[in-house]
Design a protein around this motif. Sequence first.
Motif, mmCIF file in Angstrom:
data_model
loop_
_atom_site.group_PDB
_atom_site.id
_atom_site.type_symbol
_atom_site.label_atom_id
_atom_site.label_comp_id
_atom_site.label_asym_id
_atom_site.label_seq_id
_atom_site.Cartn_x
_atom_site.Cartn_y
_atom_site.Cartn_z
ATOM 1 N N UNK A 24 0.829 -1.207 0.000
ATOM 2 C CA UNK A 24 0.000 0.000 0.000
ATOM 3 C C UNK A 24 0.867 1.261 0.000
ATOM 4 N N UNK A 25 1.959 1.229 0.732
ATOM 5 C CA UNK A 25 2.862 2.388 0.764
ATOM 6 C C UNK A 25 3.481 2.641 -0.602
ATOM 7 N N UNK A 26 3.904 1.563 -1.263
ATOM 8 C CA UNK A 26 4.528 1.740 -2.576
ATOM 9 C C UNK A 26 3.509 2.221 -3.611
ATOM 10 N N UNK A 128 -9.504 5.380 -18.224
ATOM 11 C CA UNK A 128 -8.337 5.471 -17.357
ATOM 12 C C UNK A 128 -7.146 6.075 -18.086
ATOM 13 N N UNK A 129 -6.359 6.882 -17.377
ATOM 14 C CA UNK A 129 -5.106 7.351 -17.967
ATOM 15 C C UNK A 129 -4.205 6.156 -18.290
ATOM 16 N N UNK A 130 -3.582 6.191 -19.471
ATOM 17 C CA UNK A 130 -2.691 5.124 -19.876
ATOM 18 C C UNK A 130 -1.380 5.715 -20.380
ATOM 19 N N UNK A 131 -0.280 4.997 -20.168
ATOM 20 C CA UNK A 131 -0.227 3.686 -19.538
ATOM 21 C C UNK A 131 -0.711 3.733 -18.094
ATOM 22 N N UNK A 132 -1.194 2.594 -17.625
ATOM 23 C CA UNK A 132 -1.642 2.506 -16.240
ATOM 24 C C UNK A 132 -0.449 2.798 -15.332
ATOM 25 N N UNK A 133 -0.710 3.501 -14.247
ATOM 26 C CA UNK A 133 0.390 3.836 -13.344
ATOM 27 C C UNK A 133 0.782 2.672 -12.443
ATOM 28 N N UNK A 134 -0.206 1.935 -11.965
ATOM 29 C CA UNK A 134 0.086 0.789 -11.104
ATOM 30 C C UNK A 134 -0.911 -0.320 -11.381
ATOM 31 N N UNK A 135 -0.403 -1.529 -11.482
ATOM 32 C CA UNK A 135 -1.233 -2.713 -11.660
ATOM 33 C C UNK A 135 -0.852 -3.717 -10.585
ATOM 34 N N UNK A 136 -1.841 -4.137 -9.797
ATOM 35 C CA UNK A 136 -1.631 -5.180 -8.803
ATOM 36 C C UNK A 136 -2.290 -6.454 -9.327
#
Length: 237
Positions: A24-26, A128-136
């Motif tokens: 979550x922090x990252x 969504x803005x792309x490229x995606x900033x974070x993908x989990x």
Amino acid sequence: MAAREVLESAQRFPSGARAASELASRVSEVIDFAVRARGRASLLVPGGRTPVAVFEALRTRTLPWDQVYISLTDERRVPVTDEASNARLVQTHLLQDRAAAAHFCPIHRESVDDRADEAACGAALGMLPRPFDAVILGMGADGHIASLFPDDPNLARMLDPRNEARCATARAPAEPVRRLTLTFSTLLQSRWMALHISGEDKWATLEAAVASADPHQYPVYALLNQRQVPVRVYWSP
């Protein structure tokens, strides 16, 4: 990094709570940087039980949530009122507290056929803005990621990095069988990715995937072995 290097660099935590807090922090850092850099941020998240602790840690962070766009890596093709719905999971555990201000873009449309659902998914991702900033991403004990399952007859097409389709309907080996997933090429349209797993059985699956070097037997191998986007593994017992 090759698959073995990704595994060797995995972050191994003593507890699920610690892994969730660190992840979550990252993710918070990635979101904050993205908003400052381009005014908006995008985050894709999985379903299942494992990410709940991450959602609950993330939703209380002080972030510009009204500039964050959230969607899913995959979905069960059930009504949003169904307990199996990933959209319901996100609404219940992530879109609360400070994160209630975020923009959520569900990918499944009820009561439509396969092609229409794929089109709806693609349209949602277009918000969504792309490229995606974070993908989990999560992973199943069989090595599947998102809803890319080893025995799906369309797996080769869905894993093809040249596939231009954003989304695909898929079939799971267990209920709910009908799924909707982002294709592998779509998942890779991201700046930062994390694979979040827990349990000794999941670690054994990663080891088996790397040993097999076969993405059709273990779809997670495709993720670990690609060189387009760095992947960080977050693991806890």
